[in-house]
Design a protein around this motif. Sequence first.
Motif, mmCIF file in Angstrom:
data_model
loop_
_atom_site.group_PDB
_atom_site.id
_atom_site.type_symbol
_atom_site.label_atom_id
_atom_site.label_comp_id
_atom_site.label_asym_id
_atom_site.label_seq_id
_atom_site.Cartn_x
_atom_site.Cartn_y
_atom_site.Cartn_z
ATOM 1 N N GLU A 191 15.813 10.822 -6.208
ATOM 2 C CA GLU A 191 16.959 11.700 -5.960
ATOM 3 C C GLU A 191 17.730 12.129 -7.201
ATOM 4 O O GLU A 191 18.352 13.185 -7.200
ATOM 5 C CB GLU A 191 17.926 11.034 -4.978
ATOM 6 N N ALA A 192 17.722 11.319 -8.222
ATOM 7 C CA ALA A 192 18.537 11.632 -9.401
ATOM 8 C C ALA A 192 17.840 12.632 -10.306
ATOM 9 O O ALA A 192 16.614 12.627 -10.433
ATOM 10 C CB ALA A 192 18.842 10.347 -10.173
ATOM 11 N N GLY A 193 18.628 13.456 -10.938
ATOM 12 C CA GLY A 193 18.092 14.387 -11.924
ATOM 13 C C GLY A 193 17.799 13.694 -13.242
ATOM 14 O O GLY A 193 16.928 14.109 -14.002
ATOM 15 N N TYR A 194 18.530 12.626 -13.527
ATOM 16 C CA TYR A 194 18.322 11.848 -14.743
ATOM 17 C C TYR A 194 18.570 10.376 -14.419
ATOM 18 O O TYR A 194 19.562 10.030 -13.777
ATOM 19 C CB TYR A 194 19.288 12.269 -15.854
ATOM 20 N N VAL A 195 17.646 9.524 -14.844
ATOM 21 C CA VAL A 195 17.779 8.081 -14.663
ATOM 22 C C VAL A 195 17.566 7.420 -16.018
ATOM 23 O O VAL A 195 16.552 7.660 -16.680
ATOM 24 C CB VAL A 195 16.747 7.543 -13.646
ATOM 25 N N ASP A 196 18.513 6.591 -16.413
ATOM 26 C CA ASP A 196 18.392 5.883 -17.686
ATOM 27 C C ASP A 196 17.200 4.929 -17.655
ATOM 28 O O ASP A 196 16.800 4.423 -16.612
ATOM 29 C CB ASP A 196 19.675 5.103 -17.972
ATOM 30 N N VAL A 197 16.682 4.651 -18.827
ATOM 31 C CA VAL A 197 15.484 3.840 -18.988
ATOM 32 C C VAL A 197 15.643 2.414 -18.449
ATOM 33 O O VAL A 197 14.650 1.790 -18.064
ATOM 34 C CB VAL A 197 15.043 3.840 -20.468
ATOM 35 N N ALA A 198 16.837 1.887 -18.358
ATOM 36 C CA ALA A 198 17.028 0.520 -17.857
ATOM 37 C C ALA A 198 16.491 0.362 -16.441
ATOM 38 O O ALA A 198 15.870 -0.650 -16.112
ATOM 39 C CB ALA A 198 18.508 0.140 -17.906
ATOM 40 N N LEU A 199 16.687 1.369 -15.605
ATOM 41 C CA LEU A 199 16.165 1.297 -14.242
ATOM 42 C C LEU A 199 14.656 1.517 -14.229
ATOM 43 O O LEU A 199 13.941 0.896 -13.448
ATOM 44 C CB LEU A 199 16.870 2.307 -13.335
ATOM 45 N N LEU A 200 14.174 2.360 -15.103
ATOM 46 C CA LEU A 200 12.726 2.572 -15.208
ATOM 47 C C LEU A 200 12.024 1.300 -15.665
ATOM 48 O O LEU A 200 10.934 0.973 -15.183
ATOM 49 C CB LEU A 200 12.423 3.729 -16.166
ATOM 50 N N ASP A 201 12.660 0.559 -16.556
ATOM 51 C CA ASP A 201 12.104 -0.728 -16.987
ATOM 52 C C ASP A 201 11.991 -1.690 -15.813
ATOM 53 O O ASP A 201 10.998 -2.414 -15.687
ATOM 54 C CB ASP A 201 12.969 -1.356 -18.084
ATOM 55 N N PHE A 202 13.000 -1.718 -14.959
ATOM 56 C CA PHE A 202 12.947 -2.579 -13.777
ATOM 57 C C PHE A 202 11.756 -2.197 -12.904
ATOM 58 O O PHE A 202 11.022 -3.068 -12.424
ATOM 59 C CB PHE A 202 14.244 -2.488 -12.973
ATOM 60 N N ILE A 203 11.565 -0.920 -12.682
ATOM 61 C CA ILE A 203 10.445 -0.453 -11.857
ATOM 62 C C ILE A 203 9.117 -0.883 -12.469
ATOM 63 O O ILE A 203 8.229 -1.394 -11.765
ATOM 64 C CB ILE A 203 10.502 1.082 -11.667
ATOM 65 N N MET A 204 8.975 -0.724 -13.760
ATOM 66 C CA MET A 204 7.721 -1.104 -14.419
ATOM 67 C C MET A 204 7.478 -2.611 -14.329
ATOM 68 O O MET A 204 6.353 -3.044 -14.080
ATOM 69 C CB MET A 204 7.710 -0.629 -15.875
ATOM 70 N N ARG A 205 8.520 -3.411 -14.505
ATOM 71 C CA ARG A 205 8.367 -4.868 -14.378
ATOM 72 C C ARG A 205 7.975 -5.241 -12.949
ATOM 73 O O ARG A 205 7.142 -6.116 -12.727
ATOM 74 C CB ARG A 205 9.650 -5.592 -14.787
ATOM 75 N N GLY A 206 8.564 -4.587 -11.986
ATOM 76 C CA GLY A 206 8.240 -4.842 -10.580
ATOM 77 C C GLY A 206 6.806 -4.486 -10.253
ATOM 78 O O GLY A 206 6.115 -5.230 -9.555
ATOM 79 N N ARG A 207 6.350 -3.361 -10.777
ATOM 80 C CA ARG A 207 4.961 -2.951 -10.552
ATOM 81 C C ARG A 207 3.998 -3.919 -11.216
ATOM 82 O O ARG A 207 2.957 -4.274 -10.655
ATOM 83 C CB ARG A 207 4.744 -1.535 -11.066
ATOM 84 N N GLN A 208 4.347 -4.356 -12.418
ATOM 85 C CA GLN A 208 3.487 -5.307 -13.117
ATOM 86 C C GLN A 208 3.423 -6.641 -12.363
ATOM 87 O O GLN A 208 2.343 -7.221 -12.200
ATOM 88 C CB GLN A 208 4.003 -5.541 -14.535
ATOM 89 N N GLN A 209 4.546 -7.109 -11.878
ATOM 90 C CA GLN A 209 4.568 -8.358 -11.122
ATOM 91 C C GLN A 209 3.747 -8.231 -9.839
ATOM 92 O O GLN A 209 3.029 -9.151 -9.463
ATOM 93 C CB GLN A 209 5.993 -8.765 -10.794
ATOM 94 N N ALA A 210 3.836 -7.096 -9.163
ATOM 95 C CA ALA A 210 3.043 -6.873 -7.949
ATOM 96 C C ALA A 210 1.551 -6.895 -8.247
ATOM 97 O O ALA A 210 0.765 -7.485 -7.512
ATOM 98 C CB ALA A 210 3.440 -5.538 -7.296
ATOM 99 N N ARG A 211 1.170 -6.264 -9.355
ATOM 100 C CA ARG A 211 -0.249 -6.279 -9.756
ATOM 101 C C ARG A 211 -0.714 -7.690 -10.054
ATOM 102 O O ARG A 211 -1.797 -8.100 -9.646
ATOM 103 C CB ARG A 211 -0.480 -5.383 -10.983
ATOM 104 N N LEU A 212 0.081 -8.448 -10.786
ATOM 105 C CA LEU A 212 -0.292 -9.816 -11.142
ATOM 106 C C LEU A 212 -0.412 -10.700 -9.908
ATOM 107 O O LEU A 212 -1.322 -11.536 -9.823
ATOM 108 C CB LEU A 212 0.725 -10.416 -12.118
ATOM 109 N N SER A 213 0.475 -10.521 -8.933
ATOM 110 C CA SER A 213 0.377 -11.342 -7.735
ATOM 111 C C SER A 213 -0.825 -10.945 -6.882
ATOM 112 O O SER A 213 -1.405 -11.793 -6.206
ATOM 113 C CB SER A 213 1.662 -11.322 -6.930
ATOM 114 N N GLN A 214 -1.257 -9.690 -6.939
ATOM 115 C CA GLN A 214 -2.476 -9.277 -6.230
ATOM 116 C C GLN A 214 -3.703 -9.875 -6.896
ATOM 117 O O GLN A 214 -4.638 -10.297 -6.224
ATOM 118 C CB GLN A 214 -2.603 -7.766 -6.205
#
Length: 137
Positions: free
Chosen positions: A111-134
């Motif tokens: 929804e946002a037009g601009y999102v700071d990198v801090a939230l993008l980092d959270f998303i990337m860490r979450g995706r990485q953790q999901a991959r590792l648990s799979q």
Amino acid sequence: MMKDQLRDFIDRISESRQVSDEDVTMLQGEILEGSIRSRLEVESLLALDRIVDAAESWGPTLTKLVVDFVVWNRAPQGVVSNDDAFWLATLLEVSGPSPNAMNIAYGILDEAGYVDVALLDFIMRGRQQARLSQIAA
């Protein structure tokens, strides 16, 4: 500042550790009147999310409430600043990237037009953790 009705709702749900569809309807309507008004309310609802068994309507409702607050009720609208992104990413990461936490982050990204990198980092860490648990499963 938090409304007494919301404080009472959080106390009741914390004690029972259950959120029903009726609770979700009450939260959206008469308690929050459709929107979150402060960071304290976000923090309280996300803390509640970590400890409850919830009806299916809880996740989408919590996601919409937090996304609307962060993207549309903070100035400037449509922009998630470094301060807001860091604050939210820190909150979402408290218990690890839960499905609701990830849905909130993705909802903001959508929804946002601009999102700071801090939230993008959270998303990337979450995706990485999901991959590792799979991989480990």
